[in-house]
Scaffold this motif. Structure first.
Motif, PDB file in Angstrom:
ATOM      1  N   GLU A  38      -1.039  -7.314  -7.209  1.00 50.70           N
ATOM      2  CA  GLU A  38      -1.186  -6.126  -8.060  1.00 50.70           C
ATOM      3  C   GLU A  38      -2.652  -5.936  -8.434  1.00 50.70           C
ATOM      4  OE1 GLU A  38       1.709  -5.732 -11.192  1.00 50.70           O
ATOM      5  OE2 GLU A  38       3.080  -7.160 -10.232  1.00 50.70           O
TER       6      GLU A  38
ATOM      7  N   THR B 200       1.977  -0.444  -7.714  1.00 46.46           N
ATOM      8  CA  THR B 200       2.569  -1.782  -7.599  1.00 46.46           C
ATOM      9  C   THR B 200       3.789  -1.930  -8.507  1.00 46.46           C
ATOM     10  OG1 THR B 200       1.012  -2.645  -9.256  1.00 46.46           O
ATOM     11  CG2 THR B 200       0.388  -2.863  -6.931  1.00 46.46           C
TER      12      THR B 200
ATOM     13  N   LYS C 262       1.957 -13.191 -10.618  1.00 43.80           N
ATOM     14  CA  LYS C 262       1.181 -12.015 -10.220  1.00 43.80           C
ATOM     15  C   LYS C 262      -0.184 -12.471  -9.747  1.00 43.80           C
ATOM     16  CE  LYS C 262      -0.566  -9.120 -13.285  1.00 43.80           C
ATOM     17  NZ  LYS C 262      -0.672  -8.050 -14.303  1.00 43.80           N
TER      18      LYS C 262
END
Length: 455
Positions: free
Chosen positions: A178, A185, A210
């Motif tokens: 992301e 995203t 992430k």
């Protein structure tokens, strides 16, 4: 966790109050939900908790899907020592999107105060899964409540992992790429949530990360095409599976050398047999397996309501898509188009639509199962473009109105004018899709996966 139904906290504590402290509502300009939320927060900051609770409850009546209003009400009710209704408000806020690790941990604390050990254990377990670096305090809380509940800590694997799942897969990191400033995203969130639930149903320990892969277990990497730095790509370890969601036609894999290098070096999952054949040929790799997209109960979260929009389409536009939307307008339908709208705001629009339209971006295309699966799980009537060359599974085709491009407008008009048929299609959509177990499908994909040898 059993569902917590919305309930008016004030009904148990005091009569519904009037707006106070300077809110000037007139017959022509009543305060909006946001105005009431701001006023409630101001009252809370001034220590006027009863007034704050009254105003926040009125804000929720105007906008029941405001996660921030439910969250604010939970905070105020907790300060008023009304833990039961604070917990319900917090659960509602979490369900509407305020669901960080800290939110889940606070919800778990409330369940503990209410003596609901099972719910507390699940809340703490979810909070722990959302903290990739772990938390000794959360682990301690989970251990304490798990001892008094039917819930086992994730590390204990209370659900027996199928014996044919290799040991490396007993722990999975769900990793999304992301980059800062890329709002799209958010489109990964539905798949991550579904995979998370399905993997846990197989007894697998899951961590959601992430921009950070793990060295233990297996990384399922979503959004790897957004990695642009060769140095970053080189740091992706061999215990990683690239989850490809892109249609290779029009994607121009040749212009993405970093992504191509990852697909050549690592194992790949793809949902499309057509894509898989192309990846094997272009990347000269045999390490490509198919995963299917199925159902988990967590996918069903759009609240039913009386819809006011005839046709909803969300996604980017090109000439062929714009022409259909124009045709629908000219046919007299109420059409809504959304772009770069995700999560709760998108869910509101879906719930408000009688039909959700699915169209290919390219003329020769794959069915967009990643998009329509969420709609089917929420009992939506779908009109989907389906040409002679469209790749689509038979059961998915039966769950919607699948027609060639030239028939899209007429099919939408006919379905809008035939409400019994539309309602029957909604029921059929859910009935068919809910039979597709995402857990079973991930089990099959895991067993079929072979990793390339490490050089």
């Amino acid at each position: 966790m059993p569902p917590l139904h919305q309930s008016s906290a004030l009904a148990a504590t005091r009569p519904a109050g009037l707006i106070t402290d300077g809110a000037q509502a007139t017959a022509t300009t009543p305060p909006s939900a946001l105005d009431l939320l701001k006023l409630g927060l101001d009252n809370a900051r001034m220590g006027q908790l009863n007034a704050a609770a009254d105003v926040l409850a009125q804000s929720i009546l105007k906008d029941p899907l405001s996660a921030d209003a439910h969250d604010a009400l939970a905070t105020v009710l907790l300060a008023l020592d009304n833990v039961e209704y604070a917990c319900k408000a917090k659960a509602k806020a979490v369900g509407l999107g305020n669901n960080s690790a800290a939110d889940w941990e606070l919800l778990g604390d409330m369940f503990v105060a209410l003596g609901q050990a099972d719910d507390a254990a699940q809340a703490f377990g979810t909070a722990l899964a959302l903290r990739p670096t772990g938390s000794p305090d959360l682990e301690r809380k989970l251990h304490i409540v798990a001892a008094a509940s039917s819930f086992a800590a994730p590390a204990a694997n209370a659900i027996a992992i199928p014996t044919d799942i290799p040991a490396a897969w007993h722990s999975v990191n769900l990793v999304t790429i992301e980059p800062d400033g890329n709002p799209h995203t958010a489109s990964f969130h539905d798949l991550v949530s579904s995979f998370d639930s399905a993997l846990r149903a197989l007894g697998i320990t899951v961590r959601i990360r992430k921009n950070e892969v793990g060295v233990e277990g297996v990384n399922l990497l979503i959004g790897a095409h957004l990695i642009t730095s060769p140095e970053s790509a080189d740091r992706i370890p061999p215990n990683t599976v690239i989850v490809n969601l892109e249609q290779l036609r029009g994607f121009n894999i040749g212009a993405r050398p970093v992504y191509a290098s990852l697909m050549r070096r690592l194992a790949v999952w793809d949902y499309s047999p057509r894509n898989i054949a192309q990846i094997k040929s272009l990347m000269r790799t045999p390490y490509v397996s198919r995963f299917k997209i199925g159902y988990t109960p967590e996918m069903t979260r759009c609240r039913p309501q009386a819809p006011t929009t005839d046709v909803l389409f969300y996604g980017s536009l090109n000439d062929r898509r714009t022409a259909v939307l124009k045709g629908l307008h000219e046919a007299g339908l109420n059409v809504k188009h959304l772009f770069s709208v995700y999560d709760a705001e998108r869910d509101i629009a879906i719930a408000d639509a009688k039909i959700v339209l699915n169209m290919h971006y390219y003329e020769d295309s794959l069915h967009e199962i990643g998009r329509t699966s969420y709609l089917l799980a929420n009992s939506k009537a779908i009109v989907s473009e389906c040409g002679a060359d469209t790749e689509i599974e038979d059961d998915i085709r039966e769950a919607m109105i699948a027609v060639p491009y030239k028939d899209i407008v007429a099919s939408c008009v006919a379905l809008i004018n035939d409400e019994p048929r539309r309602l029957a299609l909604e029921r059929k959509a859910f009935e068919i899709f809910s039979k597709r177990s995402q857990a079973d499908m991930l089990h099959d994909a895991i067993v079929a996966t072979t990793f390339p040898p490490v050089a």
